[in-house]
Design a protein around this motif. Structure first.
Motif, PDB file in Angstrom:
ATOM      1  N   GLY A 259      -4.183 -22.930 -33.877  1.00  0.00           N
ATOM      2  CA  GLY A 259      -2.846 -23.255 -33.630  1.00  0.00           C
ATOM      3  C   GLY A 259      -1.863 -22.112 -32.953  1.00  0.00           C
ATOM      4  N   LEU A 260      -2.624 -21.425 -31.969  1.00  0.00           N
ATOM      5  CA  LEU A 260      -1.860 -20.017 -31.504  1.00  0.00           C
ATOM      6  C   LEU A 260      -1.391 -20.619 -30.085  1.00  0.00           C
ATOM      7  N   GLN A 261      -0.728 -19.576 -29.669  1.00  0.00           N
ATOM      8  CA  GLN A 261      -0.234 -19.924 -28.227  1.00  0.00           C
ATOM      9  C   GLN A 261      -1.074 -18.933 -27.487  1.00  0.00           C
ATOM     10  N   LEU A 262      -1.454 -19.221 -26.089  1.00  0.00           N
ATOM     11  CA  LEU A 262      -2.285 -18.443 -25.362  1.00  0.00           C
ATOM     12  C   LEU A 262      -1.576 -17.400 -24.695  1.00  0.00           C
ATOM     13  N   ASN A 263      -0.256 -17.347 -24.568  1.00  0.00           N
ATOM     14  CA  ASN A 263       0.451 -16.148 -24.070  1.00  0.00           C
ATOM     15  C   ASN A 263       0.893 -15.162 -24.941  1.00  0.00           C
TER      16      ASN A 263
END
Lengths: 223, 187
Positions: free
Chosen positions: B68-72
């Protein structure tokens, strides 16, 4: 001369050639002879040929070579690399720089024998191609190696047999040192099984293999 | 006085640079596994996922959908920093910088870690046919040089991760100096 005597002459000649070839094969195939472990000569000035296979084989080969002191005493090292194997070339550059052996930078390109997962039929064709390509590269060498050192990639098979044939024909006098990959614990690789008979010394890195293969030597892990 | 950096305690995971091992990626990029890392005092998880396009896709998908993380963003889970690289040109340095290595069962990766005297867990790729990797892992475990995990399974790996904290591993003996030299001289 009568027809009969011409036939006799050719038959005799054929027997002589077959006999001579048989004797020569017996003399030149290491399997028929005891392994000699006596020290014969120093490394100084000797010409070594080293086959760099793909993937883990290359890494293991440099580990093997790193354990040899006085590599710089050698007369020459010819590195055989499969065409298109850029990773091995990069690894070779790193190894030569790290060990201060940049004088040994002679690389011979071989076409690749067998890709992982290739079918048997197409394996045979690509092995033949590899054999012809290897033959061409090897014959253009100025001098043939004293020792060929391989550790089991597919390309090792045509290369080892090529030197066996050249040894039988008296063109070269190259000894073969085969070191089976550390990955082989209970069974030799296909390359290992095919080169077992014709290698002057055949080393394995797990003791279990020496019970199945009498000529295989175990001296601990070498990498 | 300069502020001291919090000490980094890294786990380095390598799936094999050429042929990737998706099961290993799924096992380590998992909430429960990362929480265990945190509990054991690790604060960085560095993953070499391999050069294949599929491997990058899988890595990114696990980061986004499983964790559930954001790649940027900087990737943080439970205080553990996650970093992914396709392939390192200096894998030895990665290993030196780590406290523990979790690797596929290739001989190259095993030797890299053991020669650098790092604690090592190998995870066997049970999807491979004609599997020498299990034999190698078994032999090395028999020698006490590493611990092995028979399949890429989160619970199994967590157990071994805990076990290796207190296990005294044996150092792999170096090759005898002049074995090969003596053999070359006999030829």
């Amino acid at each position: 001369m009568s027809q009969q005597s011409i036939l006799d002459f050719f038959l005799t000649l054929m027997f002589l050639i077959t006999g001579a070839l048989g004797l020569r094969l017996y003399q030149k195939i290491p399997y028929f002879h005891n392994v000699s472990i006596e020290r014969k000569r120093s490394l100084k000035g000797q010409n070594l040929m080293v086959l760099l296979g793909s993937g883990g084989h290359t890494g293991e080969m440099f580990r093997l070579l790193s354990s040899i002191s006085e590599l710089s005493e050698l007369g020459s090292i010819n590195w055989c690399v499969s065409s298109g194997d850029t990773t091995s070339v990069v690894q070779l550059d790193n190894f030569l720089k790290k060990t201060n052996l940049t004088k040994f930078n002679s690389v011979i390109q071989l076409s690749r024998a067998r890709k992982v997962g290739e079918s048997w039929g197409s394996s045979i064709i690509s092995t033949l191609k590899s054999f012809v390509s290897s033959l061409h590269s090897i014959l253009s060498l100025k001098s043939y190696p004293d020792v060929l050192m391989v550790n089991g990639p597919g390309t090792a098979v045509p290369l080892c047999y090529l030197f066996l044939i050249m040894n039988v024909l008296g063109i070269s006098n190259t000894k073969i040192l085969y070191v089976e990959s550390l990955a082989r614990v209970n069974q030799l690789s296909l390359s290992g099984r095919l080169c077992y008979w014709i290698s002057d010394r055949f080393l394995v890195q797990w003791p279990g293999l020496t019970t199945k293969y009498q000529r295989a030597e175990y001296h601990g892990i070498l990498v | 006085m300069p502020q001291s950096q919090p000490q980094s305690k890294t786990v380095f995971v390598t799936t094999g640079a050429t042929v990737t091992f998706p099961g290993l990626l799924r096992t380590v990029l998992n909430q429960q596994f990362i929480k265990t890392l945190k509990d054991l005092g690790y604060n960085k998880l560095k993953v070499q996922y391999g050069k294949e396009k599929d491997a990058l896709d899988l890595f990114q998908s696990l980061i986004v959908h499983t964790l559930g993380l954001q790649l940027n963003e900087v990737l943080h889970t439970d205080g553990v920093l996650i970093e992914g690289i396709p392939f390192s040109n200096d894998v030895q340095q990665e290993i030196i910088n780590s406290e523990l290595v979790i690797s596929h069962s290739g001989t190259g990766s095993i030797l890299d870690s053991l020669r650098l005297k790092k604690k090592l867990i190998v995870v066997v790729n049970d999807a491979l046919m004609d599997n020498h990797q299990l034999e190698i892992a078994q032999e090395f475990e028999n020698g006490g040089y590493l611990l092995k995990c028979d399949k890429p399974d989160v619970d199994a790996l967590i157990d071994i991760l805990k076990e290796i904290q207190t296990t005294q591993l044996t150092e792999l003996p170096l090759p005898k100096e002049d074995t090969l030299k003596t053999i070359l001289e006999s030829l």
